[in-house]
Each structure stands twice: as structure tokens, then as C-alpha cells.
Design a protein around this motif. Sequence first.
Motif, short mmCIF file in Angstrom:
data_model
loop_
_atom_site.label_atom_id
_atom_site.label_comp_id
_atom_site.label_asym_id
_atom_site.label_seq_id
_atom_site.Cartn_x
_atom_site.Cartn_y
_atom_site.Cartn_z
N THR A 183 0.81 -1.23 0.00
CA THR A 183 0.00 0.00 0.00
C THR A 183 0.84 1.27 0.00
N GLY A 184 2.13 1.15 0.33
CA GLY A 184 2.98 2.33 0.41
C GLY A 184 2.75 3.14 1.66
N ILE A 185 2.20 2.52 2.70
CA ILE A 185 1.88 3.25 3.93
C ILE A 185 2.98 3.03 4.97
N LEU A 186 3.57 4.13 5.44
CA LEU A 186 4.48 4.11 6.57
C LEU A 186 3.66 4.50 7.80
N SER A 187 3.67 3.65 8.84
CA SER A 187 2.83 3.92 10.00
C SER A 187 3.53 3.44 11.26
N GLY A 188 3.04 3.91 12.38
CA GLY A 188 3.56 3.51 13.67
C GLY A 188 3.23 4.54 14.72
N THR A 189 3.61 4.23 15.95
CA THR A 189 3.37 5.15 17.06
C THR A 189 4.70 5.45 17.74
N PRO A 190 5.23 6.65 17.56
CA PRO A 190 6.51 6.99 18.19
C PRO A 190 6.42 6.91 19.70
N ASP A 191 7.52 6.44 20.32
CA ASP A 191 7.54 6.35 21.77
C ASP A 191 8.62 7.21 22.42
N ILE A 192 9.55 7.75 21.60
CA ILE A 192 10.64 8.57 22.13
C ILE A 192 10.76 9.81 21.25
N PRO A 193 10.84 11.01 21.85
CA PRO A 193 11.05 12.21 21.02
C PRO A 193 12.38 12.14 20.29
N GLY A 194 12.44 12.75 19.14
CA GLY A 194 13.69 12.78 18.38
C GLY A 194 13.46 13.03 16.92
N ASN A 195 14.54 13.03 16.15
CA ASN A 195 14.50 13.21 14.70
C ASN A 195 14.86 11.89 14.04
N TYR A 196 13.94 11.33 13.27
CA TYR A 196 14.09 9.99 12.73
C TYR A 196 14.22 10.04 11.21
N PRO A 197 15.39 9.63 10.66
CA PRO A 197 15.56 9.63 9.21
C PRO A 197 14.77 8.50 8.56
N VAL A 198 14.27 8.77 7.37
CA VAL A 198 13.48 7.80 6.61
C VAL A 198 13.94 7.84 5.16
N GLU A 199 14.07 6.68 4.53
CA GLU A 199 14.29 6.61 3.09
C GLU A 199 13.38 5.54 2.52
N LEU A 200 12.53 5.93 1.59
CA LEU A 200 11.62 5.03 0.89
C LEU A 200 11.98 5.03 -0.59
N THR A 201 11.71 3.94 -1.26
CA THR A 201 12.02 3.85 -2.69
C THR A 201 10.81 3.34 -3.47
N VAL A 202 10.82 3.66 -4.78
CA VAL A 202 9.83 3.12 -5.70
C VAL A 202 10.56 2.73 -6.98
N SER A 203 10.22 1.56 -7.50
CA SER A 203 10.92 1.03 -8.67
C SER A 203 9.93 0.56 -9.72
N ASP A 204 10.31 0.78 -11.00
CA ASP A 204 9.49 0.26 -12.10
C ASP A 204 10.08 -1.01 -12.70
N GLY A 205 11.06 -1.58 -12.01
CA GLY A 205 11.72 -2.78 -12.50
C GLY A 205 13.03 -2.50 -13.19
N GLU A 206 13.21 -1.27 -13.67
CA GLU A 206 14.46 -0.89 -14.32
C GLU A 206 15.15 0.24 -13.57
N GLU A 207 14.36 1.22 -13.11
CA GLU A 207 14.95 2.35 -12.40
C GLU A 207 14.25 2.52 -11.05
N THR A 208 15.05 2.96 -10.08
CA THR A 208 14.57 3.16 -8.71
C THR A 208 14.83 4.59 -8.29
N VAL A 209 13.82 5.23 -7.71
CA VAL A 209 13.99 6.57 -7.15
C VAL A 209 13.67 6.50 -5.66
N SER A 210 14.28 7.39 -4.91
CA SER A 210 14.09 7.36 -3.47
C SER A 210 13.57 8.69 -2.97
N GLN A 211 12.98 8.65 -1.80
CA GLN A 211 12.52 9.85 -1.10
C GLN A 211 13.08 9.78 0.32
#
Length: 848
Positions: A183-211
Motif C-alpha cells: 500500500t505504500g503506507i508508513l505507519s507507527g506510534t513513536p515512543d521517544i522524542p527525536g528526529n528519525y531519518p526515513v528513506e523510501l524507494t519506488v521502482s518500475d523494474g528498471e529504475e529506482t527513485v528514493s525519497q
Amino acid sequence: MKVSTQPFKLKRLVLITGLVFGMSACNTDDLAPPPPPPPVNSAPQILSMPTTGANEGQPYIYTLTATDLDADSLSYSLSTSTWLSIDPATGAVSGTPTAADVGDNEVTVSVSDGTDTTTQTFTVVVVAALPNNVAPVITSSPLLMGAVDSSYSYTITATDGNFDDLDFASVTLPAWGMFDTSTGILSGTPDIPGNYPVELTVSDGEETVSQSFTISVTGPDVITTELTVFENMILPEWQAWTDNGGPFELVTVDGDPERDQATKFTLTKESVAGFTARESGGAVGGMPFDASGFVANGQLTFELQLLVPTTVPVNAWFLKLEAGSGASFAEVRLSSSLEGHAAPQLNTWQTYTFPLSSLISGSSLNASAIDLFMVFPSYSDAAGASYLIDNFKLVSVISGNPGGGDGGTDPNGPELLTNGDFENGLASWKADIGSVVMDDGDNVFFVEIAAASGNVFDINQSQIFDIEEGETYVFSFRAKASQARTMIAGLGLNGGDFTNISETVSLTTEWQTFTTEVEAIGIGGVGSRVLFDMGVGIGDIFIDDVSVKVKDGAPPPPPVDNGAELLTNGDFEDGLASWRPDVGSVIVEDGNSVFEAIITSASDNVFDINQSQIFDIVEGETYVFTYRARASEARTIIAGLGLNGGDFTNISETVSLTTEWQTFTTEVVAVGIGGVGSRVLFDMGVGVGNVYLDDVSVKVKGGDAPAGQLLTNGGFDDGLASWRADVGSVIMEDGNSVFEAIVNVATDNVFDINQSQVFDIIEGETYRFSYRARASQARTIVAGLGLNGGDFTNISETVSLTTEWQTFTTDIVAVGIGGVGSRVLFDMGVGIGNVYLDDVSVMLVEGE
């Protein structure tokens, strides 16, 4: 010779005419009437609008629909285009264009009823397919803010110019986050304050881009009530009051579990209304309130419900504060509150919050001597208004912004600014520049710049803080504008020549995050500043999430690590387990379990109404005793540690409770109260008013706490990560992740249905094994520690589960079960009834 025939023709005409008139005169019915005209056919009418766009290599379909007034059978035909066809019975036009069809394609379709034909002509524009593979394009913007104990969810979306199927994946996730690749859903319930890095990707089978992005998780704000003007009763020192416009009264709010009583104002003519500490207004023993000590982080907050509108429709409502006389005051519209309500709504409670800094800035109000609060509609139109006021308070708010030391996600030091997210309005910022508005549910700074000034610094927002000369700082913020323009942002001096280290940033109409490192050369000193110069350039500016931290700075020192918790169920999540069951009960307040004792009449002895828990106290040891408490009205209780028999010697103190939660912490040196089966105690007998307790804790000061947790994901917040993935699943129960095994059929062996996690057990060590469990019906399971191979030797016990959650704790000496890759185990095969597990823990009791 030419012979004329005219006379003959004339005679014939006369003869025929006479014959006709003669027949007509006979009045006979022997002649039949003329036949009716043939019926007129109705042509078919086309009802549908054509589809005029298509893509090369992609199916095209358009269904021609028509109607016929004569109910004739209709047939459909297509007279143009080589790549389209039509179903003559249904009118479905379909086809797949090729490269040769790219461009405009004129299409004519027809419908016929067998007699008449109606046509429709239109143009289908075929767009060429991209010649080569094109990388996917991510179309969603991430949600960058989260809060401890609040659900977080972000759905990543993307498109592909080649119409390829797309696959989503995660590279970096917070420990509390889960990513659903389907579904492409990132979810959860944070339990500690802070700055959390995230990297997600999407691919068409030949090329991949990230966010890539960072989720900034804030902790809960620390809110302290500085002044209660009205809550559930009209206070003698803060008397409800109108200047001349009608009565006020204390009323019960029926059918509203959030409120008990409110002050009702009814204005019969031009008037203002509110609460006063002046004796002339009827207050007894009241005195002006000094709010000067918390202006920077203070807020005025109250709730209002409109019962009857004013006789003359009016939208202008006001808040006014006075100090001593009408000459020292601050007045604002209610619509300027942080909530931004346009006007009070009929029969609807609305909360209004005003930062003290924004109220006092630019006004004549003396914050140290406030003696009058007023909430009223426009004075001249006030007649007829009736409304309720509740929970009128002044509070101080310490924001729960994430700082350093957040589990390694942010290597920099703690946050040096306050209210960088503007959740407290303009507190700590210049109050005479701009305002705080809501943008997609988030508080952001806003300034409207209609005309450029002569100097960029003429329109300036800043916050003062201490900069250390030579230190390197990480400075970041988010910003956008109503139109493309620039501004200057940086760090610098707050006086003299205002030396600064800054840069010009280009703003667009979309939010951008700007981050830079600043080495403080020539700008250090007490009372330096962060600055935003915005004067040269037209266009409204929005700023949020301003942060300054020392690069790679050390976080604040951790608190003293006291010993392990000595009480069980101190948070009352398991009801009155381990506590006296005959005193009070456990209720749910804002989703949290708390103890409640209802005390309607005072007893002769304070200990007549007593709540306690028995545990072992070591004579001479120092204990840290802490708990939270409040009451339904101001009163006192006694709390402490002591003996559970004999003369019940104890070391305790009398604490004063208010209607707001307070945390009490004290150190107790156990002299004369040590022994097996001593107790923690709360004596509540002398004093009327319900008492509420929560989060009761007793630990040995500086004691040896167990070594680190040996399991991972024992709370199942990361699904079945680290656990067997082929047994059971993780479900949500009351907002909490728990493991569930559905056991419909009992197996021959208890270990046939087994959940386990592999970890290293050291031979001979002592481990404290604990977990919570329940079942859908009464049954047993086997739980323990053991080998993960060979004969699977284990040290375990059979525990009886009920339908209620229970906490099980046991100490296990690892004899014959030590080794790399041992395990914790739950065997559930023999016995029907779903099993639920949570909060599984294994910790060393002795050794390193």
C-alpha cells in the motif's frame, strides 16, 4: 389551314365543373374518405459524450449510447479510423493505437433505427508513448511531524510515464515504524522524542527513485497551571462579574462527561462580562495576579459555548485583560486565538488559547498586576447574548520539541531555541512582527509583506539565545512564500553592529527545508540571536520548525539510573492487582488507567481510608518514591513507606493535592521501617474529595538496575520482527500491538504451536523473564528459556491464562540451557483458545 380548338376545350371544362357541382348537390355517402398520411419516423438521439484522448499502446474505449422515441431497434456503425472498431449491438468503440496513429484522429460514429441515421463526429488525440523507460516520479509529500504516543501515517504515491507496475520498499525506517510495501503506507506510534531519518524507494523494474526525509517527533508538552480563574466553582478571589448587563450564575452542564459546572453569563443590555479580583467587583480576599514570570511561555486558555446569540447579529467577540485600571489593558478579538475560530458557535464548546506574549506585546497591560479578565461580544451589540465559560486558566507550557540524545538518530546537541515550531504562538520570538496561523493543521509563523522596505532588515523576526564563540552550529528551518522571492536567514549578534553569518535563500510557494552549518566567528556572546530578514521583497512569508543545535554536541547527562522497579502494577493498568482490592477502584481517564478513591465524608483517622502495596524494604537503604496525584477539590493526603504490621511505623509526608495532576518525588532513608512485607502507603481518610493516583514507583536510589534488555521487539510494535513469522500475527488491541495465536484445534504436543525468539544465554547466569498474557478462554501454556537445537532442553513452567491480562515474572538460573542462539519460548499446542502475548522481557539479574 390552322384550326382552333379553344371552343371545344372550354365546353369540356364547363361540363366537368357542372358535373362536380351536381354530384355535390346530391348529398350522397357512397364515396370513401381519403386515406390518412403515413406516420413520421423519429430519428435516434445520441446521449453520450465521446472520449477524446488516448495513449499509444494503451487500450481505448468509448461506448456510444442513444435512445429512440419510437422504441426501434438500434444498430451502431463506425465510418472512419483504421485502429478503432465498434460493436454494432452495444455501441462500444474500442481499439489500441499504434505509433502510426499518434496525433489527431477524426472519428465518425453512427446510430440507425432502420429508417433514419444520426452521426457523431469527434477527434481522438493519441499521445505518443515515451520512447525509452522513464523513472517513476514520486507525487506525495512526506509528513515531517509526529508526536509521542500519537499514531503516525504517511502514504507514498508515485506515477510512471511508461505505465509500468511500481514496487515500493523501505531503506531506512524508525524503530517504531512499519512500511507496507503493498500500500505504500508508513505507519507507527513513536515512543521517544527525536528526529528519525526515513528513506523510501519506488521502482518500475528498471529504475529506482528514493525519497529521503526526517520525521521530527515531539514529546508531550509540560503544562503547568499558574492560575485557575474558574474551573468547577466560582472562586471568592476571582468573582464572576458583569459591569451592568445582567446576571451570572453557576450552572451544571448536563450530559457532558468532560465538564461538571460552568459560569453562565446573560447580557440584557450593553455590557462586558468576565472574572475580577477587585473588591469593588465583589471579590473577597482577591489580589492582582503576577504573570510576569512566565510571559515567554505562558498561555491564557478557556472554553466558551454560545447559548443564545445577541439580538443584533454580531461576529466580533473580544478578550480583554486589565491591571489596576482601564489605562492598563490588552484587548484582542477571539478570532485571533491559536485555534482561529471565526466566531463562537451556537451550542458548541470551543477552546480559545492566547500566548501571553502576543497579548502583552504592543499593549499597555502590566503583566505583574492583572486583576480583571473579560470575554464579551461587541459592547454596543451585546444585548441578548447568553453563554457559558469553563476552565479559564493561565498556564506555562514547556514544548516537547526533540533535542539531542534521541537514541542516535540525531548526533547534534540539545535544542537551543524554544518554541521553534510556533506551537506557543510568538512566545520567545518578536511579538510585533507577523503572527501565528494554521497551515494544514500546523502552527506556522506568517508575515504579510505588501510593500518592500528600504532595508532587508526593516522587517525582521528573531529569537535571542546564547552563542558560544568558535562553536559550530547546525541551523535549520522550513519556509515558503506566497510568490517566489528571497530572504536572509542566519545567526548573529543582537546589538552593536549586528554582525551575523547568514545566507540569502530563495523561497517558492512550496515548503522547503533549509539546513546549514554556522561556525560562530565574531558572533558569539550572551544574548545573540537567530534572525530572518525579510524587508526587501514582496510576498507573504511562512516559517516553521526553526532549530539551532551544537554540531555533534553532547546531549544532556542522563538521569541517575536507580535500581529496578520494586512495585508491580504501579500504573494500575492491571486494575487493583497487587493493591488493596477493597479501597477504591480503577477508572479510565483520557485512555489511561488510574486509581480513584471516592471520599464523601472525612473519617476520624487519616489511615481509615488507606491504599497500599506490600513489598520488601531493606533497613538503611535509600529509596526514590514517586507518584502522580490529584483530587476533585483541593485537599491533602499522606504518602510514604512503612511497616505493614505492629505499630505501622512509617516515613511519610503530607502533600497538598489540587484538581490538576502533579508529580511528587521524595527520597526515603529506610530507618526503622525495613523488613519483609513492608509497604508503600497512601492515607486519605481525613479530608473530603475524590483522590486519584497513578504511576506509583519505588526504586533503590542509584541501585544496580538489571543489565540491558536482551530481547528485541518484545512489545511487538515492529510486528513479528525477531520472532517466528510463521506462527500467529500481530494485532492492535486498544491502540497497542500484541501477538495473537489462533488455536482452534489442540495438537498432540504442546510445542507443536510455538512462538520463540533466539538470543544468547550464558550458562549459570540468572535471568529475569517477564511477559503479559491472556487467552480468549481459560487455558494453559508453557513459557520459559531454553536451547534452540538438539533436544531443546528448557527451563519452563506451565501458566494458567484467563481472559484478563496478567503479568508473569520469574527468575531463571541458566543451568544446562546456555549457549549462542538459545531462545525464549511459548509452547501453546495443547489447549484450545487464542493466546495473546505482550511486553516480553529477558534481563540479566546478576553479572554483566
